[in-house]
Each structure stands twice: as structure tokens, then as C-alpha cells.
Design a protein around this motif. Structure first.
Motif, mmCIF file in Angstrom:
data_model
loop_
_atom_site.group_PDB
_atom_site.id
_atom_site.type_symbol
_atom_site.label_atom_id
_atom_site.label_comp_id
_atom_site.label_asym_id
_atom_site.label_seq_id
_atom_site.Cartn_x
_atom_site.Cartn_y
_atom_site.Cartn_z
ATOM 1 N N UNK A 74 0.828 -1.214 0.000
ATOM 2 C CA UNK A 74 0.000 0.000 0.000
ATOM 3 C C UNK A 74 0.860 1.260 0.000
ATOM 4 N N UNK A 75 1.984 1.239 0.730
ATOM 5 C CA UNK A 75 2.855 2.405 0.749
ATOM 6 C C UNK A 75 3.539 2.600 -0.616
ATOM 7 N N UNK A 76 3.903 1.489 -1.275
ATOM 8 C CA UNK A 76 4.501 1.594 -2.599
ATOM 9 C C UNK A 76 3.493 2.149 -3.601
ATOM 10 N N UNK A 77 2.244 1.706 -3.475
ATOM 11 C CA UNK A 77 1.201 2.232 -4.361
ATOM 12 C C UNK A 77 0.977 3.721 -4.105
ATOM 13 N N UNK A 78 1.089 4.115 -2.856
ATOM 14 C CA UNK A 78 0.975 5.534 -2.496
ATOM 15 C C UNK A 78 2.045 6.357 -3.212
ATOM 16 N N UNK A 79 3.239 5.779 -3.355
ATOM 17 C CA UNK A 79 4.346 6.480 -4.018
ATOM 18 C C UNK A 79 4.232 6.437 -5.534
ATOM 19 N N UNK A 80 3.562 5.422 -6.056
ATOM 20 C CA UNK A 80 3.405 5.286 -7.516
ATOM 21 C C UNK A 80 1.976 4.839 -7.807
ATOM 22 N N UNK A 81 1.014 5.770 -7.757
ATOM 23 C CA UNK A 81 -0.409 5.424 -7.856
ATOM 24 C C UNK A 81 -0.818 4.743 -9.159
ATOM 25 N N UNK A 82 -0.028 4.917 -10.206
ATOM 26 C CA UNK A 82 -0.387 4.307 -11.489
ATOM 27 C C UNK A 82 0.246 2.940 -11.699
ATOM 28 N N UNK A 83 0.973 2.461 -10.714
ATOM 29 C CA UNK A 83 1.673 1.175 -10.864
ATOM 30 C C UNK A 83 0.739 0.000 -10.602
ATOM 31 N N UNK A 84 1.184 -1.164 -11.055
ATOM 32 C CA UNK A 84 0.519 -2.425 -10.747
ATOM 33 C C UNK A 84 1.479 -3.222 -9.857
ATOM 34 N N UNK A 85 0.968 -3.759 -8.760
ATOM 35 C CA UNK A 85 1.808 -4.467 -7.797
ATOM 36 C C UNK A 85 1.326 -5.902 -7.619
ATOM 37 N N UNK A 86 2.248 -6.828 -7.715
ATOM 38 C CA UNK A 86 1.977 -8.226 -7.397
ATOM 39 C C UNK A 86 2.777 -8.552 -6.145
ATOM 40 N N UNK A 87 2.103 -9.068 -5.123
ATOM 41 C CA UNK A 87 2.791 -9.348 -3.872
ATOM 42 C C UNK A 87 2.451 -10.757 -3.397
ATOM 43 N N UNK A 88 3.433 -11.455 -2.828
ATOM 44 C CA UNK A 88 3.290 -12.862 -2.473
ATOM 45 C C UNK A 88 3.358 -13.059 -0.960
ATOM 46 N N UNK A 89 2.517 -13.940 -0.454
ATOM 47 C CA UNK A 89 2.525 -14.220 0.985
ATOM 48 C C UNK A 89 2.172 -15.690 1.231
ATOM 49 N N UNK A 90 2.993 -16.374 2.039
ATOM 50 C CA UNK A 90 2.758 -17.794 2.291
ATOM 51 C C UNK A 90 2.001 -18.078 3.583
ATOM 52 N N UNK A 91 1.941 -17.092 4.490
ATOM 53 C CA UNK A 91 1.205 -17.273 5.744
ATOM 54 C C UNK A 91 -0.271 -16.946 5.497
ATOM 55 N N UNK A 92 -1.131 -17.927 5.715
ATOM 56 C CA UNK A 92 -2.541 -17.745 5.355
ATOM 57 C C UNK A 92 -3.208 -16.615 6.136
ATOM 58 N N UNK A 93 -2.921 -16.530 7.435
ATOM 59 C CA UNK A 93 -3.528 -15.479 8.243
ATOM 60 C C UNK A 93 -3.108 -14.096 7.775
ATOM 61 N N UNK A 94 -1.833 -13.930 7.498
ATOM 62 C CA UNK A 94 -1.348 -12.638 7.018
ATOM 63 C C UNK A 94 -1.865 -12.339 5.616
ATOM 64 N N UNK A 95 -1.957 -13.375 4.799
ATOM 65 C CA UNK A 95 -2.499 -13.201 3.448
ATOM 66 C C UNK A 95 -3.929 -12.647 3.512
ATOM 67 N N UNK A 96 -4.761 -13.245 4.354
ATOM 68 C CA UNK A 96 -6.148 -12.799 4.482
ATOM 69 C C UNK A 96 -6.224 -11.369 5.013
ATOM 70 N N UNK A 97 -5.349 -11.044 5.965
ATOM 71 C CA UNK A 97 -5.319 -9.683 6.510
ATOM 72 C C UNK A 97 -4.866 -8.691 5.441
ATOM 73 N N UNK A 98 -3.889 -9.100 4.612
ATOM 74 C CA UNK A 98 -3.425 -8.235 3.522
ATOM 75 C C UNK A 98 -4.560 -7.950 2.552
ATOM 76 N N UNK A 99 -5.311 -8.987 2.194
ATOM 77 C CA UNK A 99 -6.443 -8.815 1.275
ATOM 78 C C UNK A 99 -7.460 -7.851 1.874
ATOM 79 N N UNK A 100 -7.750 -8.008 3.172
ATOM 80 C CA UNK A 100 -8.712 -7.109 3.834
ATOM 81 C C UNK A 100 -8.211 -5.668 3.812
ATOM 82 N N UNK A 101 -6.941 -5.472 4.139
ATOM 83 C CA UNK A 101 -6.396 -4.112 4.179
ATOM 84 C C UNK A 101 -6.387 -3.460 2.801
ATOM 85 N N UNK A 102 -6.072 -4.237 1.802
ATOM 86 C CA UNK A 102 -6.018 -3.706 0.439
ATOM 87 C C UNK A 102 -7.426 -3.403 -0.079
#
Length: 218
Positions: A74-102
Motif C-alpha cells: 500500500x505504501x509503494x502504491x501511495x508512491x506510484x499510484x499508477x503502478x501495478x503491484x503483485x505481492x506474495x505471501x505464504x502465511x494464510x492469516x497474514x495473506x487474508x489480513x493483507x487482502x482485507x487491508x487492500x
């Protein structure tokens, strides 16, 4: 040349942090959640350094290894609003929290969170290649593997940023580290030495946050 003693590094860091701009309520909530739940996110000076680097580089596509709860994406997107970001996460709990935050930030159209081990997701990640920036911030002992696996997906102007390369100061001196921390520090030390002597890349390590390495192709 005799050095004149000034303020300590902690005092300098506190001073620099006092100059940082305020964050949005949403970002502040994520920071507070990370502190409360002991989720590792980039330190304030480190994340602002990353954001400034992104503003200068202007990547169209970013690949992040290690989403955690979506903070740095989210902070990287804030710095480059027109960018596309792909991000990887292997911890299921953190992955779900990331999806919620995004989703809460209404950034799902710009940030794609993939669930799974980064060492097993290359084919899926390659579908959106090439990337202009690779940000490595996951399992510290696997940085070199991530580097080998994903640098082929970079564009000609692609750069690599690796976080935590000083690892709480233990990379320089692990005499007071626990066995586990000393083992991790040893692996990062090896990565730093390998990376800074790589014949195909230029690398500079910046002692900011927990240590940030910036790598460009020769």
C-alpha cells in the motif's frame, strides 16, 4: 582525521522520524495492528526511503516477495499510484489480513496478492512480467534463492531492493545475538557478500531502517 562526536545514531533516527509526514488513518491502523500482533513491517525511515526510491524510479509493475499484511504494498502504491503491484505471501492469516487491508483501501485493482510459497509461484508471477522493481522482504535465509528465481522477470530498467540486510545490527556483530538470530545474520551476511561482489550487478547498502540494499544491472 579526528572525528567530532555528535549525537548518537538513535538520536539521529528519532530526529529524522520527527520530520516524516503524517500517515492516513488507514495506514496508521495497519501500523498499530502490526505492532500489537508482532507482524514485521518496514521501519518508518526504511519505508519512506523505499517510497522515495519508487517516486524516482517510477515503476509500472512491482513484484514484492513477502506481503505480510499488505503494508508495504500500500505504501509503494501511495508512491506510484499508477503502478501495478503483485505481492506474495505464504502465511494464510497474514495473506487474508493483507487482502482485507487492500480491499479497505480500495486498491484491489492495483495490488494483486498471491497466496503461496514464493519459491513455487514463479509461473503465476511470470504471467504479469516484466517487472520494473523487485522488492525482497520475506524469509531472510532465502534471499539469494528469491534473487535467482525472480530477477529473470525484470525489465531492462528493473532494479532490486532487499530489506533487512543489516538485520538488527547482527550482520555486523552477532556476539550478543541468540543462536537463531546469529544463524539468520550469517545467512544475510553471506547474501550481502555475494550480492555486492556479483559481476552482473551494482549494489549499495544503505544503513537506514533495518538496512536496505539497492541493486541495479551493470
Amino acid at each position: 582525521m579526528k572525528r567530532v562526536k555528535g549525537c548518537s545514531s538513535m538520536e539521529q533516527e528519532a530526529y529524522l522520524e520527527s520530520l516524516l509526514p503524517k500517515t492516513s488513518d488507514h495506514i496508521k491502523n495497519i501500523e498499530e495492528y502490526a505492532e500489537r500482533e508482532n507482524v514485521p513491517i518496514m521501519e518508518p525511515l526504511g519505508i519512506h526511503f523505499l517510497m522515495q526510491t519508487i517516486r524516482l524510479h517510477k515503476p509500472e509493475k512491482v513484484l514484492e516477495i513477502g506481503a505480510a499484511i499488505g503494508y508495504s504494498a500500500l505504501r509503494m502504491l501511495e508512491a506510484a499510484p499508477d503502478s501495478q503491484i503483485v505481492t506474495l505471501e505464504r502465511d494464510e492469516g497474514r495473506y487474508k489480513e493483507a487482502v482485507r487491508n487492500i480491499e479497505a483501501a480500495k486498491a484491489s485493482d492495483r495490488i494483486d496478492v498471491l497466496f503461496g510459497d514464493a519459491l513455487e509461484l514463479k509461473d503465476k508471477v511470470a504471467e504479469k512480467a516484466p517487472y520494473d522493481l523487485l522488492f525482497i522482504d520475506a524469509a531472510k535465509g532465502k534471499y539469494e534463492e528469491f534473487f535467482h528465481l525472480y530477477t529473470p522477470l525484470l525489465s531492462e530498467r528493473g532494479i532490486i531492493i532487499s530489506d533487512n540486510v543489516l538485520f538488527k545490527g547482527y550482520v555486523a556483530d552477532d556476539s550478543e545475538a541468540s543462536k537463531r538470530m546469529a544463524k539468520i545474520a550469517k545467512k544475510i551476511r553471506h547474501f550481502n557478500e555475494w550480492l555486492t561482489s556479483h559481476p552482473d550487478y551494482h549494489t549499495t547498502i544503505i544503513p537506514i531502517g533495518d538496512g536496505v540494499a539497492i541493486t541495479t544491472k551493470k
